[in-house]
Design a protein around this motif. Structure first.
Motif, PDB file in Angstrom:
ATOM      1  N   UNK A  89      43.752  82.169  67.485  1.00 17.25           N
ATOM      2  CA  UNK A  89      44.873  81.962  68.392  1.00 17.25           C
ATOM      3  C   UNK A  89      46.121  81.665  67.603  1.00 17.25           C
ATOM      4  N   UNK A  90      47.015  80.858  68.159  1.00 15.42           N
ATOM      5  CA  UNK A  90      48.283  80.587  67.496  1.00 15.42           C
ATOM      6  C   UNK A  90      48.861  79.253  67.939  1.00 15.42           C
ATOM      7  N   UNK A  91      49.836  78.777  67.184  1.00 17.41           N
ATOM      8  CA  UNK A  91      50.622  77.597  67.524  1.00 17.41           C
ATOM      9  C   UNK A  91      52.084  77.915  67.219  1.00 17.41           C
ATOM     10  N   UNK A  92      52.981  77.043  67.680  1.00 16.95           N
ATOM     11  CA  UNK A  92      54.394  77.157  67.350  1.00 16.95           C
ATOM     12  C   UNK A  92      54.729  76.109  66.287  1.00 16.95           C
ATOM     13  N   UNK A  93      55.170  76.555  65.125  1.00 16.85           N
ATOM     14  CA  UNK A  93      55.623  75.635  64.084  1.00 16.85           C
ATOM     15  C   UNK A  93      57.099  75.337  64.344  1.00 16.85           C
ATOM     16  N   UNK A  94      57.402  74.095  64.681  1.00 17.71           N
ATOM     17  CA  UNK A  94      58.771  73.740  65.060  1.00 17.71           C
ATOM     18  C   UNK A  94      59.519  73.024  63.945  1.00 17.71           C
ATOM     19  N   UNK A  95      58.816  72.707  62.869  1.00 15.09           N
ATOM     20  CA  UNK A  95      59.481  72.039  61.768  1.00 15.09           C
ATOM     21  C   UNK A  95      58.494  71.597  60.716  1.00 15.09           C
ATOM     22  N   UNK A  96      59.028  70.985  59.667  1.00 11.68           N
ATOM     23  CA  UNK A  96      58.206  70.498  58.566  1.00 11.68           C
ATOM     24  C   UNK A  96      58.921  69.302  57.954  1.00 11.68           C
ATOM     25  N   UNK A 172      69.012  67.713  65.147  1.00  8.99           N
ATOM     26  CA  UNK A 172      70.210  68.382  65.650  1.00  8.99           C
ATOM     27  C   UNK A 172      69.776  69.336  66.753  1.00  8.99           C
ATOM     28  N   UNK A 173      70.067  68.989  68.004  1.00  8.75           N
ATOM     29  CA  UNK A 173      69.603  69.790  69.135  1.00  8.75           C
ATOM     30  C   UNK A 173      70.170  71.202  69.134  1.00  8.75           C
ATOM     31  N   UNK A 179      64.522  70.405  61.708  1.00  3.59           N
ATOM     32  CA  UNK A 179      63.370  69.597  61.287  1.00  3.59           C
ATOM     33  C   UNK A 179      62.837  70.157  59.970  1.00  3.59           C
ATOM     34  N   UNK A 180      63.380  69.655  58.882  1.00  4.65           N
ATOM     35  CA  UNK A 180      62.982  70.122  57.558  1.00  4.65           C
ATOM     36  C   UNK A 180      62.853  68.922  56.629  1.00  4.65           C
TER      37      UNK A 180
END
Length: 261
Positions: A89-96, A172-173, A179-180
């Motif tokens: 399947x999959x996921x959403x990577x939104x930051x690190x 920062x919206x 998100x780094x």
């Protein structure tokens, strides 16, 4: 969600079990690596060919029971199967972010902060699983799915309801890439977080067991291990690949002694 940069079209990551299924089923929310996430957006998850030991599965399930209990969730439903050599399947990577940032991030649940056990923590949301995981070979690092594989997989996805869905707030919206590593440094302190100072004995034991399982796994061979007939993994079962395939094209782990896979 902004598109991935670089040459990644349909990025995929090969992971060992049980970590791969725990991520796709929404139980695992942090994917730990020794290197920062090179993408944002959808990341496909593929399970490597090595069959996990019963003790490894037990250690990781105990770990997640304990860290979810920190946030009052005591009835976790784990995957019925931990299939190998399959696209899951999959996921959403939104930051690190770095571990020292994650463990001090008060805006997210404490149980999520407890998942931060590696140098870099990939932040994952919106898990989806394939109704029928299908067989394919993996590769090293983040790589692109073949177009025909992607076209077949995207039609078979179904959303997963996580035990505790997490929305990671952006610094920062206006910037989906904010998100780094280093973006949360201003909120981090040098003092131990509550998740490190107020651990119960059972939680500490579960964390130690999960670390030991990951360390032992990372020191094992990275070659395909045939499934032994007549040796089921307690109440969980493993899908047997149609034909043994070499897994020498990706490492047993990203870094010896790391916590996540």
């Amino acid at each position: 969600m902004a598109r991935n940069s670089g040459n990644y079209r349909n990025p995929c990551l090969t992971m060992h079990q049980p970590w791969a299924s725990l991520l796709v089923h929404g139980i695992k929310r942090i994917e730990g690596r020794s290197w920062p996430a090179p993408i944002r957006g959808r990341l496909w998850i593929h399970a490597a060919g090595k069959v996990p030991e019963p003790e490894t599965i037990r250690a990781m399930e105990d770990f997640y029971r304990e860290i979810y209990a920190v946030n009052g969730i005591t009835d976790l439903k784990f995957p019925e199967h931990y299939p190998v050599s399959r696209l899951l399947g999959c996921v959403e990577v939104v930051g690190c972010v770095r571990r020292e940032e994650l463990v001090c991030w008060d805006e997210i649940p404490e149980g999520v902060r407890l998942e931060g056990q590696t140098d870099f923590c990939w932040l994952c949301e919106k898990p989806q699983k394939l109704i029928i995981p299908f067989e394919m070979r993996g590769n090293q690092g983040v790589y692109n799915l073949e177009r025909k594989v992607y076209e077949a997989a995207v039609r078979g996805l179904t959303p997963v309801t996580s035990p505790l869905p997490v929305k990671f707030p952006l610094p920062d919206s206006r910037n989906p890439f904010s998100l780094k590593p280093g973006s949360l440094a201003s909120s981090a302190t040098n003092s131990p977080s509550s998740s490190e100072t107020n651990r119960s004995e059972s939680l500490a034991t579960a964390i130690a067991g999960a670390r030991a399982a990951a360390t032992q796994f990372s020191k094992s061979s990275n070659t395909f291990q045939p499934i032994k007939e007549g040796n089921p993994i307690s109440s969980r079962t493993i899908y047997k690949p149609k034909e043994p395939q070499s897994q020498n094209n990706f490492p047993a782990s990203h870094n010896t002694g790391r916590f996540d896979k």
